[in-house]
Design a protein around this motif. Sequence first.
Motif: not given
Length: 196
Positions: A63, A66-67, A71, A74, A143, A146, A148, A150
């Motif tokens: 995570l 990914v961020k 970040e 997001l 959201n 998780t 994240y 999506y």
Amino acid sequence: MIIDMSRELFCILFFVISVIGYIFYKKRNATIQYWIIPVFVIYLLYLLKVTLFPIFIFDQETLEKVKEGVENYLVFYQLKPFASIVNYFREGAMIQLIGNVILLSPLVVFGEIVTRGKWRITRMILLVSSVSLLIELLQLVINYSTGYPYRVADVDDLILNVTGVIITMLVLRAAKKAVSRKEESCLKIRALLYKE
């Protein structure tokens, strides 16, 4: 890990929900034709797939990767009315706009069939709008759960869904008035939808 609705899961859920629907259908001595239930189940499963899936669940290390670098970009939710709608027009994303308008229309049609059009427009709008709100809340919970985002929980999705519900209700009521003037057409439609 990615949780998605695969074809296999879709088929299993379709079968299970259709069987449960058939049991209720038989026990309640329903007045609608049975074919409406499996069609509605397919719609519900696609609605879930389009609005909630896939769900990305990353371990903490992944995570963070990914961020990395994104970040600040997001977004977990969007609460400014009409911001996304203006953006859809600006970017030419008409499919997103139209999709949100028609997303819950089948739910309105099913509701009209089941209630035989006896519910007031406001009652149907409130019911289907509650479904839209539930979808947005579920997206928000997923959201934050998780970490994240999506699917962004967006107030404009709610506005567009409700607009679509109102349009669908008005079109259905106008069509009902037009068809009721033609008795033969009215009888054919009733035979298609209801057991007499």
